[in-house]
Motif scaffolding. Sequence first.
Motif, PDB file in Angstrom:
ATOM      1  N   THR A 165      -5.688  -0.145 -14.542  1.00  0.00           N
ATOM      2  CA  THR A 165      -5.705  -0.836 -15.832  1.00  0.00           C
ATOM      3  C   THR A 165      -6.262   0.077 -16.917  1.00  0.00           C
ATOM      4  O   THR A 165      -7.417   0.496 -16.836  1.00  0.00           O
ATOM      5  N   PRO A 166      -5.464   0.422 -17.952  1.00  0.00           N
ATOM      6  CA  PRO A 166      -5.979   1.237 -19.057  1.00  0.00           C
ATOM      7  C   PRO A 166      -7.119   0.501 -19.770  1.00  0.00           C
ATOM      8  O   PRO A 166      -7.229  -0.722 -19.676  1.00  0.00           O
ATOM      9  N   PRO A 167      -8.015   1.234 -20.451  1.00  0.00           N
ATOM     10  CA  PRO A 167      -7.887   2.638 -20.846  1.00  0.00           C
ATOM     11  C   PRO A 167      -8.427   3.648 -19.818  1.00  0.00           C
ATOM     12  O   PRO A 167      -8.152   4.823 -19.925  1.00  0.00           O
ATOM     13  N   VAL A 168      -9.266   3.181 -18.879  1.00  0.00           N
ATOM     14  CA  VAL A 168      -9.788   4.100 -17.860  1.00  0.00           C
ATOM     15  C   VAL A 168      -9.258   3.634 -16.518  1.00  0.00           C
ATOM     16  O   VAL A 168      -9.654   2.595 -16.012  1.00  0.00           O
ATOM     17  N   CYS A 169      -8.351   4.410 -15.930  1.00  0.00           N
ATOM     18  CA  CYS A 169      -7.656   3.973 -14.715  1.00  0.00           C
ATOM     19  C   CYS A 169      -7.517   5.189 -13.794  1.00  0.00           C
ATOM     20  O   CYS A 169      -6.564   5.950 -13.914  1.00  0.00           O
ATOM     21  N   ALA A 170      -8.470   5.334 -12.896  1.00  0.00           N
ATOM     22  CA  ALA A 170      -8.592   6.563 -12.117  1.00  0.00           C
ATOM     23  C   ALA A 170      -7.368   6.863 -11.275  1.00  0.00           C
ATOM     24  O   ALA A 170      -6.914   8.017 -11.194  1.00  0.00           O
ATOM     25  N   ALA A 171      -6.802   5.835 -10.624  1.00  0.00           N
ATOM     26  CA  ALA A 171      -5.622   6.073  -9.784  1.00  0.00           C
ATOM     27  C   ALA A 171      -4.435   6.550 -10.618  1.00  0.00           C
ATOM     28  O   ALA A 171      -3.673   7.423 -10.199  1.00  0.00           O
ATOM     29  N   VAL A 172      -4.308   5.992 -11.814  1.00  0.00           N
ATOM     30  CA  VAL A 172      -3.227   6.408 -12.718  1.00  0.00           C
ATOM     31  C   VAL A 172      -3.446   7.845 -13.184  1.00  0.00           C
ATOM     32  O   VAL A 172      -2.489   8.634 -13.270  1.00  0.00           O
ATOM     33  N   PHE A 173      -4.691   8.210 -13.493  1.00  0.00           N
ATOM     34  CA  PHE A 173      -4.980   9.576 -13.928  1.00  0.00           C
ATOM     35  C   PHE A 173      -4.537  10.582 -12.866  1.00  0.00           C
ATOM     36  O   PHE A 173      -3.884  11.585 -13.168  1.00  0.00           O
ATOM     37  N   LEU A 174      -4.907  10.309 -11.607  1.00  0.00           N
ATOM     38  CA  LEU A 174      -4.561  11.239 -10.529  1.00  0.00           C
ATOM     39  C   LEU A 174      -3.050  11.307 -10.325  1.00  0.00           C
ATOM     40  O   LEU A 174      -2.480  12.392 -10.200  1.00  0.00           O
ATOM     41  N   ALA A 175      -2.408  10.138 -10.282  1.00  0.00           N
ATOM     42  CA  ALA A 175      -0.956  10.119 -10.071  1.00  0.00           C
ATOM     43  C   ALA A 175      -0.226  10.797 -11.226  1.00  0.00           C
ATOM     44  O   ALA A 175       0.751  11.528 -11.013  1.00  0.00           O
ATOM     45  N   PHE A 216       0.277   1.475 -18.406  1.00  0.00           N
ATOM     46  CA  PHE A 216       0.859   0.182 -18.768  1.00  0.00           C
ATOM     47  C   PHE A 216       2.028  -0.184 -17.851  1.00  0.00           C
ATOM     48  O   PHE A 216       2.203  -1.360 -17.495  1.00  0.00           O
ATOM     49  N   LEU A 217       2.806   0.820 -17.447  1.00  0.00           N
ATOM     50  CA  LEU A 217       3.899   0.555 -16.512  1.00  0.00           C
ATOM     51  C   LEU A 217       3.335   0.083 -15.169  1.00  0.00           C
ATOM     52  O   LEU A 217       3.887  -0.831 -14.536  1.00  0.00           O
ATOM     53  N   SER A 218       2.225   0.678 -14.739  1.00  0.00           N
ATOM     54  CA  SER A 218       1.575   0.254 -13.489  1.00  0.00           C
ATOM     55  C   SER A 218       1.148  -1.207 -13.571  1.00  0.00           C
ATOM     56  O   SER A 218       1.314  -1.974 -12.612  1.00  0.00           O
ATOM     57  N   CYS A 219       0.592  -1.602 -14.707  1.00  0.00           N
ATOM     58  CA  CYS A 219       0.171  -2.995 -14.888  1.00  0.00           C
ATOM     59  C   CYS A 219       1.367  -3.939 -14.833  1.00  0.00           C
ATOM     60  O   CYS A 219       1.286  -5.039 -14.274  1.00  0.00           O
ATOM     61  N   PHE A 220       2.496  -3.530 -15.423  1.00  0.00           N
ATOM     62  CA  PHE A 220       3.698  -4.369 -15.373  1.00  0.00           C
ATOM     63  C   PHE A 220       4.203  -4.517 -13.937  1.00  0.00           C
ATOM     64  O   PHE A 220       4.544  -5.612 -13.494  1.00  0.00           O
ATOM     65  N   ILE A 221       4.243  -3.396 -13.206  1.00  0.00           N
ATOM     66  CA  ILE A 221       4.715  -3.445 -11.822  1.00  0.00           C
ATOM     67  C   ILE A 221       3.807  -4.345 -10.983  1.00  0.00           C
ATOM     68  O   ILE A 221       4.272  -5.088 -10.119  1.00  0.00           O
TER      69      ILE A 221
END
Length: 627
Positions: A498-508, A521-526
């Motif tokens: 979940t943005p704004p700080v989203c560690a898994a998204v940063f790494l991916a 944001f795409l991760s949150c939609f999925i």
Amino acid sequence: MRKLSGFWKCFVTILSIALIIFQLYTAAFGLFPDIVQRSIHLFFILTLCFILKPARKGRTLDKVPVIDVIFMLVAASSTLYMIFSYNKILWDPLQWISPFDAFFAVALVILILEASRRTVGLTFPIMAVIFLIYARFGEYFPGDWGHQNFTFSFIFQTFYHSTNGIWGTMVGISATMLAMFGIFGAVLSATGGSQTFIKIGQKLTGKSVGGPGKVSLISSGLFGMISGSAMANVVATGTFTIPLMKKSKYNNEWSAAISAVGSTGGQIMPPMMGAGAFIMAQLISVPYIKIAVSAIIPALLYYLGAYISVHYISLKQGIRGQDMKEKISFMEYTIIFVPIAVFIFLLVCSYTVTTAAFYATVGAIITCAICYFITSKSLSKAVKDTGKLCFNVSLSGASSILDMAALLGGSQIVISLISMTGFGVKLSNLIVSIGQNHLFLCLILSMVVCIILGMGLPTTAAYVLAAAILAPALISLNMEPLIAHLFVFYFSCLATITPPVCAAVFLASGIAESKWVKTGFLSCFIALPGFVVPYTFVYNKSLLLIGSFGNIITSVITAIIGVLFIGMAIAGYTNKNINAIARLAFVVGGIMLLIPNLMWSIVGLAICVVTFVMNSNMQQILKKRVA
């Protein structure tokens, strides 16, 4: 982690092996008294931490500075002193026995916070300082937030001389259950768990539409159950699956988002779930197997939503499956699934997590030894390979335990101060008063706090703090403890995407070279069903498999249909493109189908079906006009 050689490498190796032997011994033959067990555990953890973890990035990683040697010696002395003073403290816990007690109490608190800083960042030290000031100067705070002042002498006595402080529940969980589970996870990883799970994903879905994306979801979900960390999961599986998705023509953002969502869901996926679920079992005194059973449907809905999104975006972009040539041998299946089967069987038979993990670990080693012998047909080589496996497990298992224990040690200090000052009760009362006893508003506030906590902390730490601060507020609104804790646990997990700080998204995003904001944001939609389902099971326990059979079946079917339409909306495609209005209608109708109310579900289904038909007719009309 420092890369050491010579004396320090040997010292770390010996200490790591000793830690693993201690945890295995106590799991097999019984625990020492609480403070003794936890003191020995922290002795290993803090000693290893100051040897292996540099004070900050950029420092020399091939030697141990003098200051860290001093920290190591003081930490070791503080924990060993407690072991030898245990009997005296047992009879008179609130009296300073000697000046050594005062020094070691202050030193150990500082060193635990420093170890947690090196492991998970500044969050716990900053919170500890804030709450320490709050505890010492409580009379200066206004209104209900004020309380009687606690002297520093009383605070540190409580920290050092009782199980209400350093030696409290979190460190106790680390010193028993989580340590053993860390060893079990290390065994599964050392025997090629991540690669085997990727192969399983390839075998199940590799040839279907969008095969690489589905492989990423399945492999990440499977491996996430034993890694217990979304970030570790992204690194372990994403480094293989993300390039594979990009090669199959997924764009960078979709590749990163699929990996992040799949990796995050592993922590809520039974039968093993993540470390937070084991902590939950201890906190609310519920058998772990009950938590795992209750979490099955929400976890499946989470992955079903992601799977449908991947399926339809793959259809939209013409991404087909690939002929996967990787084969899984019987040995690979055996090495991974025999220990997991032993673990689940013992949990079902009402054994503790610690005992189940111990016998599953022993079963894993024996299984590997047998497989090595069958493969090599040489007893000496099988013994050698098994010994090498045990050695590697000792090092990786100690590293896994180190990270978790340092995290929980820091959280224990903060939780002790929260309990001492009554801050948790006051915040719970505030949340309830803001919500004015309206459950839904309290749930919204709790979700926001969980996500904020999860911004700077690993999932387990975020859940531990949320459980201390938020769960009591939800329970005070007549919510069952299991449901309240599952609610905060789910959103502590979802904070990693979940943005704004989203560690898994940063790494991916780093691996996929994508734009992290768009990926987040795409991760949150999925993962949208994952954000809705916790609200659903709060109001109706049927999705937790609690209630009448008919109600459970109805709720599960309507939820599956809702997730289907939400997945179509995210992809913007069914058997043809969907316009923006239709996508919005699918989302609204899908969420209504997830609501455990028959009337809402009927209305939601009607919205989705009508929209689907109208969108199809509109496409045909446009085609005729163009023709």
